[in-house]
Design an enzyme around this catalytic site. Structure first.
Site, PDB file in Angstrom:
ATOM      1  N   ASN A 240      -1.705  -0.836  -6.582  1.00 23.48           N
ATOM      2  CA  ASN A 240      -1.430  -0.898  -8.345  1.00 23.48           C
ATOM      3  C   ASN A 240      -1.519  -2.196  -8.174  1.00 23.48           C
ATOM      4  O   ASN A 240      -1.632  -2.794  -9.444  1.00 23.48           O
ATOM      5  CB  ASN A 240      -1.046  -0.113  -8.507  1.00 23.48           C
ATOM      6  CG  ASN A 240      -1.074   1.181  -8.789  1.00 23.48           C
ATOM      7  OD1 ASN A 240      -0.756   2.263  -7.675  1.00 23.48           O
ATOM      8  ND2 ASN A 240      -2.393   2.036  -8.895  1.00 23.48           N
ATOM      9  N   ARG A 241      -0.490  -3.186  -7.771  1.00 27.28           N
ATOM     10  CA  ARG A 241      -0.261  -4.274  -8.463  1.00 27.28           C
ATOM     11  C   ARG A 241      -1.907  -5.488  -8.632  1.00 27.28           C
ATOM     12  O   ARG A 241      -1.395  -5.800  -9.942  1.00 27.28           O
ATOM     13  CB  ARG A 241       0.384  -5.385  -7.030  1.00 27.28           C
ATOM     14  CG  ARG A 241       1.250  -6.686  -7.517  1.00 27.28           C
ATOM     15  CD  ARG A 241       2.055  -7.428  -5.661  1.00 27.28           C
ATOM     16  NE  ARG A 241       2.917  -6.419  -5.639  1.00 27.28           N
ATOM     17  CZ  ARG A 241       3.753  -6.160  -4.832  1.00 27.28           C
ATOM     18  NH1 ARG A 241       2.313  -5.788  -3.526  1.00 27.28           N
ATOM     19  NH2 ARG A 241       4.464  -5.906  -4.564  1.00 27.28           N
ATOM     20  N   VAL A 242      -2.887  -5.061  -8.303  1.00 28.31           N
ATOM     21  CA  VAL A 242      -3.925  -5.794  -8.043  1.00 28.31           C
ATOM     22  C   VAL A 242      -3.780  -5.734  -9.294  1.00 28.31           C
ATOM     23  O   VAL A 242      -5.033  -6.245 -10.527  1.00 28.31           O
ATOM     24  CB  VAL A 242      -4.515  -6.195  -7.485  1.00 28.31           C
ATOM     25  CG1 VAL A 242      -5.857  -6.416  -7.447  1.00 28.31           C
ATOM     26  CG2 VAL A 242      -3.925  -6.262  -6.055  1.00 28.31           C
TER      27      VAL A 242
END
Length: 610
Positions: A240-242
């Site tokens: 989810n960081r992207v």
């Protein structure tokens, strides 16, 4: 002489945009700029420091930095002068609130890279050495440059860098000539021109400060967020960081333009700098292609009043496109922005497939887009750019026949996309960890498996690791793409004991069967052993006839399942009775004799054989 300014650098426009987005929103983490030697990436990074707000630290991290310089330590000079322990901050802490610049990011040693990853994750530096204990704040923007020909940067670092500039070699003569002209003009600039450069830098600095102030007011709609998330999923991007980085980049782009709402251009820029460089596959098509917004030769439609047309256009302008429409736009952007290596990957696999090494299948709607062919829209998705290129030479003639000024496309111009599906392969590495293997080439086998796993990861195949010793075989790594986990298992792989080869073959068959039930059809067994089986499935030793019968039956089972086999024999000739070669014949696979080869050579043989 004053170095080149930010605006004077030519041919790195996308890198400039990425740096400006980072300046507006430092929570993007950083910018990675892969580029060839002499492309100006280091010059650009240093020029960037001069357009940041006054007082922003800019710290350069040498590749060979020592631990005390990196983390900090005892300030010996101050300690001698005062008679007290004085802690000196390291480079990571000195970059707090500013920029940490790392040239040759891919050449950092493991220890330095680990400290850098930890610091970027926590935002602080923990100093525990030489009897000293301290915690220093270290929140910085990381600018990393490297030459891809020297190797790839660590994924752990790139995962924490929000913006990655797609690599593109500078091959246009016009651009290279402009670089020469800019450098020559810069060398002869007088005081007046230098003052103009300072004014430009001040203007950029003011623009960044204004965008930072506006950033909190930028609106990103739910439809846009959902489209970015859908695009990331279809591109095979994990984590989810992207997704968070992509939304931050789009908002920063809007703020930089002085707008309060994110538009299509902002989303496209975020896609280029955040999603495209991390894509592991091109998306599979799930919907019919809509006709392009160009004039097509179709049956005449009932005329509409001018008022109705204006009303419809106004409605379209005010309505937010659906997430699906935005997603399609973003994926079109990815198709044109992916690096050449990824764009041509399916075609390379197709060439391998012709020799029986990889299977690929041409598809009209699913897989990776590889070419455009003449056809009808009902036969596939429209290839817009090839269609326009086919129609372009005829525009002058068509405008004589038809007074409309629009770009006219006829049926003969239509080009539709062709895709290729690459069937993923499950690589099962079965490593003989018995006593006989340990006496010979266990070290080479471990290294070869590590190399093969890395290659399999690059190709996005599934990997499983099985070790057999003692009484039975065991799965050390279930089918996965985790190279680092597999390497850790290899590093602690125990040796010694009997050789339960039949148990290993049975476990290989079970592993492949389970994956095929999930749709993973292709499988390759890489068996690294001397072939001296001495343990039966029931863990009994000494019954050679029983063991031989089990090996024959299991080999037939593996052949029946179309599992390609490669047996790598590492036994010395004067100790071998040809067991490994006989095993390869039973499996219907390839036999490779490599008693003294390096790990890299073993890996290469296995790679070519598949």
């Amino acid at each position: 002489m004053r170095p080149l300014s930010f605006n004077e650098i030519v041919g790195m426009d996308l890198a400039k945009q990425a740096l400006l987005l980072l300046a507006v929103d430092p929570t993007l983490g950083g910018v990675a700029i892969p580029a060839a030697v002499g492309s100006g990436k280091s010059t650009l990074a240093r020029a960037f420091s001069r357009i940041l707000p006054e007082g922003t630290p800019f710290v350069e991290l040498p590749v060979n930095v020592t631990e005390d310089r990196l983390l900090g330590g005892l300030d010996l000079e101050a300690a001698l002068a005062t008679g007290k322990r004085v802690i000196e901050r390291g480079l990571l802490a000195k970059a707090n609130g500013g920029v940490l610049y790392v040239d040759a990011l891919n050449l950092l040693d493991n220890t330095t890279a680990a400290y850098l990853i930890e610091t970027m994750s926590r935002g602080v530096v923990f100093l525990e050495r030489e009897g000293l204990s301290a915690v220093h704040e270290a929140k910085f923007m990381l600018i990393a440059t490297f030459d891809p020909s020297d190797g790839n940067a660590r994924m752990g670092l790139l995962d924490r860098i929000g913006l990655i500039v797609p690599f593109s070699a500078q091959t246009q003569a016009e651009t290279r000539a402009e670089v020469i002209r800019r450098v020559r003009a810069h060398e002869v600039k007088g005081a007046h021109q230098q003052a103009e450069i300072e004014e430009e830098e001040n203007a950029l600095r003011a623009l960044i400060l204004a965008a930072r102030a506006d950033l909190k007011d930028v609106v990103l709609y739910d439809e846009q967020i959902e489209a970015l998330a859908q695009a990331a999923v279809e591109l095979g991007i994990e984590g989810n960081r992207v997704d968070v980085f992509a939304t931050k980049a789009a908002a920063a782009s809007a703020a930089l333009r002085g707008c309060r709402e994110v538009d299509d251009d902002d989303l496209k820029l975020a896609t280029k700098l955040v999603l495209a460089p991390r894509a592991t596959r091109l998306p599979e098509e799930q919907a019919e292609q809509k006709a392009p917004e160009t004039v097509m030769q179709e049956p005449p439609q009932p005329a509409q009043s001018h008022d109705n047309t204006e009303s419809n256009e106004q409605t379209d302008t005010n309505e937010m496109p659906s997430p699906e429409e935005i997603r399609e736009m973003l994926l079109e952007t990815v198709e044109t922005e992916l690096p050449d290596v990824l764009q041509h990957f399916a075609l390379m696999q197709q060439r391998k497939g012709k020799s029986g090494k990889r299977s690929v299948a041409e598809n009209m709607r699913r897989g990776k887009y590889v070419r455009a062919v003449s056809g009808h829209l009902r036969e596939g998705k429209l290839a817009l750019i090839p269609t326009m290129l086919a129609a372009a030479p005829w525009q002058r003639v068509r405008h004589r026949e038809d007074q409309r000024k629009s770009f006219i496309i006829k049926k003969d111009d239509i080009r539709v996309k062709r895709f290729r599906d690459k069937a993923g392969t499950l690589f099962v590495f079965a490593v003989d960890a018995s006593g006989s293997m340990a006496l010979n080439r266990m070290r080479q086998a471990k290294g070869a498996v590590a190399h093969l796993l890395q290659n399999a990861y690059v190709h996005r195949d599934q990997v499983s690791l099985i070790a057999f010793r003692g009484k039975k075989a065991e799965v050390l790594l279930p089918p996965s793409q985790s190279v680092e986990r597999a390497k850790r298992e290899l590093d602690v792989l125990p040796t010694g004991g009997g050789t339960p080869l039949a148990s290993a073959l049975l476990l290989v068959w079970q592993t492949v069967s389970q994956m095929r039930a999930k749709g993973q059809m292709q499988a390759t067994l890489v068996l690294i052993t001397d072939g001296r089986a001495n343990v039966a499935l029931d863990s009994a030793q000494g019954n050679k006839e029983q063991i031989q019968k089990e090996l024959e039956d299991l080999s037939k089972l593996i052949r029946a399942e179309n599992i390609q086999s490669i047996v790598v024999d590492t036994q010395m000739t004067f100790l071998s009775r040809g067991e490994a070669k006989k095993l390869a014949e039973m499996l219907g696979g390839k036999y490779v004799y490599l008693p003294n080869a390096r790990a890299e050579q073993i890996a290469e043989v296995a790679r070519v054989a598949t």
